[in-house]
Motif scaffolding. Structure first.
Motif, PDB file in Angstrom:
ATOM      1  N   LEU A   1       0.833  -1.203   0.000  1.00  0.00           N
ATOM      2  CA  LEU A   1       0.000   0.000   0.000  1.00  0.00           C
ATOM      3  C   LEU A   1       0.871   1.257   0.000  1.00  0.00           C
ATOM      4  N   ALA A   2       2.002   1.167   0.707  1.00  0.00           N
ATOM      5  CA  ALA A   2       2.902   2.328   0.787  1.00  0.00           C
ATOM      6  C   ALA A   2       3.454   2.700  -0.589  1.00  0.00           C
ATOM      7  N   GLY A   3       3.554   1.711  -1.469  1.00  0.00           N
ATOM      8  CA  GLY A   3       4.149   1.962  -2.782  1.00  0.00           C
ATOM      9  C   GLY A   3       3.138   2.366  -3.860  1.00  0.00           C
ATOM     10  N   TRP A   4       1.846   2.379  -3.508  1.00  0.00           N
ATOM     11  CA  TRP A   4       0.838   2.654  -4.533  1.00  0.00           C
ATOM     12  C   TRP A   4       0.510   4.139  -4.620  1.00  0.00           C
ATOM     13  N   GLU A   5      -0.001   4.536  -5.799  1.00  0.00           N
ATOM     14  CA  GLU A   5      -0.417   5.923  -6.020  1.00  0.00           C
ATOM     15  C   GLU A   5      -1.746   5.924  -6.723  1.00  0.00           C
ATOM     16  N   GLY A   6      -2.701   6.701  -6.259  1.00  0.00           N
ATOM     17  CA  GLY A   6      -3.996   6.780  -6.938  1.00  0.00           C
ATOM     18  C   GLY A   6      -5.139   6.470  -5.997  1.00  0.00           C
ATOM     19  N   THR A   7      -6.137   5.755  -6.508  1.00  0.00           N
ATOM     20  CA  THR A   7      -7.322   5.452  -5.703  1.00  0.00           C
ATOM     21  C   THR A   7      -7.461   3.946  -5.510  1.00  0.00           C
ATOM     22  N   LEU A   8      -7.675   3.548  -4.260  1.00  0.00           N
ATOM     23  CA  LEU A   8      -7.943   2.148  -3.959  1.00  0.00           C
ATOM     24  C   LEU A   8      -9.441   2.001  -3.701  1.00  0.00           C
ATOM     25  N   GLY A   9     -10.111   1.229  -4.549  1.00  0.00           N
ATOM     26  CA  GLY A   9     -11.537   0.960  -4.345  1.00  0.00           C
ATOM     27  C   GLY A   9     -11.674  -0.290  -3.506  1.00  0.00           C
ATOM     28  N   ILE A  10     -12.290  -0.161  -2.330  1.00  0.00           N
ATOM     29  CA  ILE A  10     -12.473  -1.327  -1.453  1.00  0.00           C
ATOM     30  C   ILE A  10     -13.913  -1.802  -1.631  1.00  0.00           C
ATOM     31  N   ILE A  11     -14.068  -3.037  -2.076  1.00  0.00           N
ATOM     32  CA  ILE A  11     -15.405  -3.533  -2.418  1.00  0.00           C
ATOM     33  C   ILE A  11     -15.865  -4.572  -1.409  1.00  0.00           C
ATOM     34  N   THR A  12     -16.992  -4.296  -0.787  1.00  0.00           N
ATOM     35  CA  THR A  12     -17.576  -5.257   0.160  1.00  0.00           C
ATOM     36  C   THR A  12     -18.478  -6.200  -0.632  1.00  0.00           C
TER      37      THR A  12
END
Ligand SMILES: [Mn+2]
Length: 487
Positions: free
Chosen positions: A156-167
């Protein structure tokens, strides 16, 4: 060699260690450090001398001799720990015979010996090889989880942008709590460059779930194809694969999957997958990450996770593992118990109140069976609540509550007649025309209104089609054959 210790007659000590080889020695030292005085018996004179030099209360005794207790103070708890099976067995027998109330812990050298010691009266049999094996596996599991948590954090520390968390579809507290926690981990790992959005499909149905979302201030967005495409990364929580219990297409690439259902498929491209079918809740896995990562846990997140674990394990009664309990223990001091109380006993919505009112007003009881027509319902969750309420009425063994929604007739049933399996009855009565079934004491049926969808007056339609439907049910349970069978 003179007897040491200076015990008066009738004196008591709490602990005695019989046999002071390496196992006995470690137990004796641990006890004397934490608990004070410990009586130690060994048959080797040289060994006893050494132990006395270390300030232990040691005496020479051969514990295989039935008279070994003479001249000793009474003790409450005995550890029988020599490396000789016969000696241990003899000592357990002597102790049990003389002191029926004593707590006896005995060391076994092999599984057969363990059984013999138990039958001789040992309360707890220690088989050191097994203890070592368990400890080794626990350690490895802990190490594994600690590395896994770190890997998620690094990713997660290395990512850039938007993380969509889907339930999953119609998200439950486990899915919602897990999504919150994953967002919290991402926020800790990468507060600057990664933004999280939580998505759901279907409805947030139960009042408890809606209350949870409101009180814990969770921002959840309805899933739209376009918004999903806007996300740089996708994570699934509490569902095992794209297209499984969520409306993503099976070909959607997901990057993170955390779940406790059975293994998913099509996860080859995922950067992080942690699926543990053995564990009681996904929220339990996320709590473990937080604990391992030593991230400060926000009160709302802790409350959401604990509620997730409690609700998925039906308050620690279903599919619960020791791991779930220890995760719950970790969360407990971090949660807001008032908030949790509010979530778990939400005030009734106006509609549910209306449905309960209709169910009570329209109830008909015959030979222990209660039938209640609640008319048109928008929120299906109010139906089981009505059934729960009505089954508690005196003289009612089986309650069947039915209503109609936009596209289906819905039935919810509760039963406490042990001769009746209500799930099977509903399945037999309505399985061929809809979705029906359940457990011996609770069941439900949904009968789609395929042909009548356009009918405007649903309540009229319900009274029209419900009679023949109920006939099937009453026929199956034998109510028709009784006198006064008009229901
Ligand atoms: Mn779950």
């Amino acid at each position: 060699m003179p007897e040491a210790g200076g015990y008066g007659t009738g004196e008591r000590v709490k602990y005695a260690v019989l046999g002071c080889g390496s196992t006995g020695y470690h137990v004796a030292m641990e006890l004397s450090r934490k608990e004070g005085r410990v009586l130690v018996l060994d048959r080797d004179e040289g060994r006893v001398k050494e132990l006395r030099d270390q300030n232990l209360d040691a005496m020479i005794r051969d514990i295989s001799d039935p008279g070994f207790l003479s001249g000793l103070p009474t003790c409450e708890i005995a550890f029988v720990l020599t490396g000789n099976h016969q000696a241990n067995l003899a000592a357990v027998r002597t102790l049990r015979q003389k002191f029926p109330q004593m707590h006896i812990v005995a060391r076994a050298l092999d599984p057969i010996g363990a059984g013999m010691l138990e039958s001789a009266g040992a309360d707890f049999v220690l088989y050191p090889q097994q203890v070592v094996a368990r400890a080794a596996i626990n350690q490895v599991n802990r190490l594994h989880v600690s590395r896994l948590s770190q890997r998620l954090h690094d990713l997660l520390a290395g990512w850039e942008g938007t993380l969509g968390i889907i339930t999953h579809k119609n998200p439950d507290p486990d899915a919602i709590g897990s999504a919150m926690a994953l967002a919290a981990i991402a926020g800790n790992a990468n507060p600057q460059k990664l933004t999280c959005r939580i998505f759901y499909d279907g409805i947030i149905g139960h009042q408890e779930n809606r209350t949870m979302v409101n009180l814990l201030d969770i921002r959840m967005e309805k899933m739209e194809p376009q918004t999903i495409q806007d996300c740089t990364y996708l994570a699934l929580v509490d569902c095992p694969a794209p297209g499984m219990n969520n409306t993503l297409s099976q070909r959607t690439r997901v990057h993170i999957v955390i779940d406790h259902h059975n293994d998913g498929h099509g996860l080859e491209g995922a950067a992080f997958v942690d699926i543990r079918p053995g564990i009681g809740a996904t929220a339990s896995i996320l709590s473990q990450y937080l604990q391992e990562l030593d991230i400060p846990v926000d009160k709302n997140v802790a409350t959401g996770l604990l509620y997730g674990i409690r609700s998925d394990t039906r308050d620690f009664k279903r599919n619960v593992t020791p791991q779930d309990l220890s995760n719950a223990a970790f969360l407990l001091p971090l949660t807001d118990s008032d908030l949790l109380d509010q979530i778990m006993s939400p005030s009734l919505s106006q509609e549910t109140l209306d449905v309960l009112g209709n169910a009570i007003r329209n109830r008909r009881i015959q030979s222990g069976y209660l039938f209640a027509n609640v008319g048109f319902v928008r929120n299906r969750d109010s139906l089981p609540q009505a059934a729960d309420l009505l089954i508690s009425l005196e003289g009612v063994n089986t309650a069947l509550v039915y209503g109609i929604s936009d596209d289906a007739i819905i039935i919810s049933s509760r039963n406490r007649d042990i001769r009746l399996h209500i799930g099977n009855v509903l399945e037999e009565a309505f399985g061929d025309i809809g979705d029906a079934g359940g457990h011996p004491n609770m069941a439900a049926a949904t009968i789609p209104l395929s042909y009548f969808r356009r009918v405007k007056n649903k309540e009229e339609l319900l009274s029209l089609v419900m009679d023949p439907l109920l006939k099937k049910f009453t026929g199956l349970v034998g109510l028709d054959t009784e006198a006064g069978n008009e229901i």
